[in-house]
Design a protein around this motif. Structure first.
Motif, PDB file in Angstrom:
ATOM      1  N   ALA A 151      -8.133  -0.247  -1.425  1.00  0.00           N
ATOM      2  CA  ALA A 151      -7.332  -0.875  -0.375  1.00  0.00           C
ATOM      3  C   ALA A 151      -7.629  -0.274   0.985  1.00  0.00           C
ATOM      4  CB  ALA A 151      -5.846  -0.732  -0.699  1.00  0.00           C
ATOM      5  N   SER A 152      -7.864   1.019   1.018  1.00  0.00           N
ATOM      6  CA  SER A 152      -8.100   1.724   2.273  1.00  0.00           C
ATOM      7  C   SER A 152      -9.494   1.469   2.832  1.00  0.00           C
ATOM      8  CB  SER A 152      -7.884   3.227   2.065  1.00  0.00           C
ATOM      9  OG  SER A 152      -8.059   3.939   3.257  1.00  0.00           O
TER      10      SER A 152
ATOM     11  N   GLU B 128       1.198  -9.281   2.826  1.00  0.00           N
ATOM     12  CA  GLU B 128       1.166  -7.830   2.583  1.00  0.00           C
ATOM     13  C   GLU B 128       1.676  -7.029   3.767  1.00  0.00           C
ATOM     14  OE1 GLU B 128      -1.471  -9.822   2.159  1.00  0.00           O
ATOM     15  OE2 GLU B 128      -2.273  -9.573   0.120  1.00  0.00           O
TER      16      GLU B 128
ATOM     17  N   PHE C 225       0.820  -1.212   0.000  1.00  0.00           N
ATOM     18  CA  PHE C 225       0.000   0.000   0.000  1.00  0.00           C
ATOM     19  C   PHE C 225       0.854   1.263   0.000  1.00  0.00           C
ATOM     20  CE2 PHE C 225      -2.192   3.441   2.174  1.00  0.00           C
ATOM     21  CZ  PHE C 225      -3.408   3.484   1.514  1.00  0.00           C
TER      22      PHE C 225
ATOM     23  N   ASP D 184     -10.489  -3.634   0.887  1.00  0.00           N
ATOM     24  CA  ASP D 184      -9.579  -4.739   1.209  1.00  0.00           C
ATOM     25  C   ASP D 184      -8.273  -4.516   0.456  1.00  0.00           C
ATOM     26  OD1 ASP D 184      -8.234  -7.326   1.267  1.00  0.00           O
ATOM     27  OD2 ASP D 184     -10.146  -8.160   1.931  1.00  0.00           O
ATOM     28  N   CYS D 185      -7.156  -4.637   1.153  1.00  0.00           N
ATOM     29  CA  CYS D 185      -5.852  -4.385   0.538  1.00  0.00           C
ATOM     30  C   CYS D 185      -5.548  -5.387  -0.574  1.00  0.00           C
ATOM     31  CB  CYS D 185      -4.752  -4.431   1.600  1.00  0.00           C
ATOM     32  SG  CYS D 185      -3.150  -3.823   1.013  1.00  0.00           S
ATOM     33  N   ARG D 186      -6.181  -6.540  -0.530  1.00  0.00           N
ATOM     34  CA  ARG D 186      -5.952  -7.535  -1.574  1.00  0.00           C
ATOM     35  C   ARG D 186      -6.482  -7.073  -2.930  1.00  0.00           C
ATOM     36  NH1 ARG D 186      -8.458 -12.503   1.736  1.00  0.00           N
ATOM     37  NH2 ARG D 186      -9.872 -10.766   2.226  1.00  0.00           N
ATOM     38  N   SER D 187      -7.308  -6.038  -2.915  1.00  0.00           N
ATOM     39  CA  SER D 187      -7.826  -5.499  -4.178  1.00  0.00           C
ATOM     40  C   SER D 187      -6.718  -4.889  -5.035  1.00  0.00           C
ATOM     41  CB  SER D 187      -8.912  -4.450  -3.908  1.00  0.00           C
ATOM     42  OG  SER D 187      -8.394  -3.362  -3.167  1.00  0.00           O
ATOM     43  N   LEU D 188      -5.549  -4.625  -4.456  1.00  0.00           N
ATOM     44  CA  LEU D 188      -4.431  -4.124  -5.252  1.00  0.00           C
ATOM     45  C   LEU D 188      -4.045  -5.113  -6.351  1.00  0.00           C
ATOM     46  CD1 LEU D 188      -2.084  -2.582  -2.509  1.00  0.00           C
ATOM     47  CD2 LEU D 188      -3.623  -1.380  -4.054  1.00  0.00           C
TER      48      LEU D 188
ATOM     49  N   TRP E 248      -4.020   2.394   5.260  1.00  0.00           N
ATOM     50  CA  TRP E 248      -4.365   0.978   5.360  1.00  0.00           C
ATOM     51  C   TRP E 248      -4.099   0.556   6.791  1.00  0.00           C
ATOM     52  CZ3 TRP E 248      -0.624  -3.513   4.700  1.00  0.00           C
ATOM     53  CH2 TRP E 248      -1.310  -4.731   4.866  1.00  0.00           C
TER      54      TRP E 248
END
Length: 459
Positions: free
Chosen positions: A164-165, A316, A91, A168-172, A247
């Motif tokens: 991500a914020s 992550e 992030f 879900d951070c996995r959306s990166l 994040w």
């Protein structure tokens, strides 16, 4: 006769392209961009950006080295040690890359120029800092013209950061599927309803997405003139929004590995000593890949010995912590990346050649695989043979730790599954890896059941 090889990642820009000639990297400046390039160099913008470490330095070379007759100039950019992609960044890396892009645009306007591209692929982490590598992405700014790269900035930086914020951070990882940027309509649909109540998100994501849909198949959108104050307000607003995004991870499996494990302090100290001694037996230059690097504890031993170090981990939070530590340590040029070795970054883009796979980015001088093999074998069911073959393809020298089944961390992995790995023991490990490596050194790690090896690929 010297052969020129245009890079597959550099074919979209009519202003010029990158190519290799006799193994060296060059960028051709085409005749149509010549006046823009001259403005960049004569205005003082190039020197300002290079001095602030925002733009990759280059030097002009003989035009006879050009790749085609369309060339006006040929430049030789400073090489980047390792190419990475946005879906491999944590992030804070993406956030810093976004802020760097905005900072460059703000400075460029002071010199009468503007970024025509705001692609995340134009940023690489060079000497530990996000740096613009596309010298030809700057063009003269026309008074009253809106920022032509605004939409691209929102898709490549703002949408993934907001997802991500707020989601879900996995959306990166969506950036791997959408290499032209995450569609704003998709981001708008995935974001929670509360983001509609925050004006910056409403304007730059939700309403921006609706405007894109409205004009996608209809009449061309009317171009609204933007004053200098309006442009500055836009950039200030985007900078403020990108800076405020956070994040807040709830925790992860391995982010606290070295504090949560029952790894004895004496064992960790002896492991560190052995890794240092094995590194000293390897050539102290070139690329070092630390696979399963966690927060980079052992990656930094490579930095101390002059390697260009890339620290990879599937977690992550570990990569986030590793990056923040490196960023906040003066002179530390460690590159942490999110990478799942059981499903590594593939070749993708146009003709599957525009973006390189993990295996296409160059052979490492040293590969570190510490406390990793048992995860690949016991958790992911990857046979030892496959692991050995992958490590041999990645680098010349391998420093690898063998963790036996009776180790507490291995027992943790086997706690909820049947032990279907009869060949996973020291003798089986050494026999399989002997097909690809010669063992240079090996030693038991004090006060543990683990063993460390230095291996070298069989030529």
């Amino acid at each position: 006769m010297s052969q020129s090889e245009p890079l597959n990642a550099s074919f979209r820009d009519p202003a010029g392209f990158l190519y290799r000639r006799d193994g060296e990297l060059y960028r051709q400046v085409n005749q149509g961009y010549e006046s823009h390039y001259d403005l960049l160099m004569s205005s003082g913008l190039y020197r300002r950006l290079v001095d602030e470490q925002l733009l990759i330095p280059h030097r002009e070379v003989d035009a006879e080295l050009a790749c085609s007759a369309a060339a006006a100039r040929v430049i030789r950019p400073e090489p980047v040690a390792y190419i990475s992609y946005p879906w491999e960044w944590c992030f804070s890396q993406l956030q810093d890359a976004a802020l760097t892009t905005l900072r460059i645009q703000q400075i460029a306007l002071q010199y009468g120029m503007s970024l025509k591209d705001a692609s995340a692929f134009n940023i690489q982490f060079h000497r530990g800092r996000p740096t613009l590598i596309d010298t030809l992405s700057l063009e003269p700014h026309r008074e009253g013209q809106p920022w032509v790269a605004y939409r691209q900035f929102c898709q490549h930086f703002l949408a993934p950061l907001v997802l991500a914020s707020y989601a879900d951070c996995r959306s990166l990882k969506l950036m791997q599927a959408y290499i032209d940027g995450i569609p704003l309509s998709l981001a708008s649909r995935l974001l929670p309803l509360r983001t509609w109540l925050k004006y910056p998100l409403l304007a730059h994501i939700h309403l921006h997405a609706k405007a894109q849909q409205r004009y996608a198949d209809g009449p061309k959108q009317r171009v609204v003139k933007v004053s200098a104050l309006g442009m500055q307000a836009l950039l200030d607003g985007l900078t403020g929004l990108a800076s405020r995004l956070r994040w807040q991870p709830a925790g992860s499996q391995w982010g606290d590995y070295y504090t949560a494990t029952n790894y004895a302090g004496s064992a960790l100290a002896d492991k560190t000593r052995l890794v240092e001694s094995f590194l000293d037996l390897c050539p102290g230059a070139g690329l070092l890949l630390d696979l399963g690097a966690n927060t980079g504890r052992f990656s930094r031993l490579g930095l101390e010995r002059g390697f260009d170090v890339v620290a990879m981990d599937v977690d992550e939070l570990s990569v986030e912590r590793c990056y923040r530590t490196a960023r906040d340590t003066p002179g530390q040029s460690l590159l942490p990346l999110v990478q799942d070795l059981s499903n590594p970054s593939p070749a993708c883009g146009w003709a599957l050649q525009e973006r390189m796979s993990l295996l296409q980015r160059g052979e490492a001088q040293v590969v570190l695989a510490l406390a990793l093999l048992h995860h690949l074998v016991l958790s992911n069911n990857v046979p030892l043979e496959n692991c050995a073959r992958l490590f041999a393809r990645l680098g010349r020298n391998l420093i690898i730790e063998f963790v036996p089944k009776n180790d507490s961390q291995a027992q943790r992995l086997l706690a909820t599954r049947e032990d279907a790995f009869p060949g996973y023991h020291v003798e089986g490990f050494e026999a399989v890896f002997a097909n690809y490596f010669e063992i240079v050194e090996s030693a038991a790690i004090r006060d543990s059941e683990r063993r460390l090896y230095l291996m070298r690929t069989i030529v």
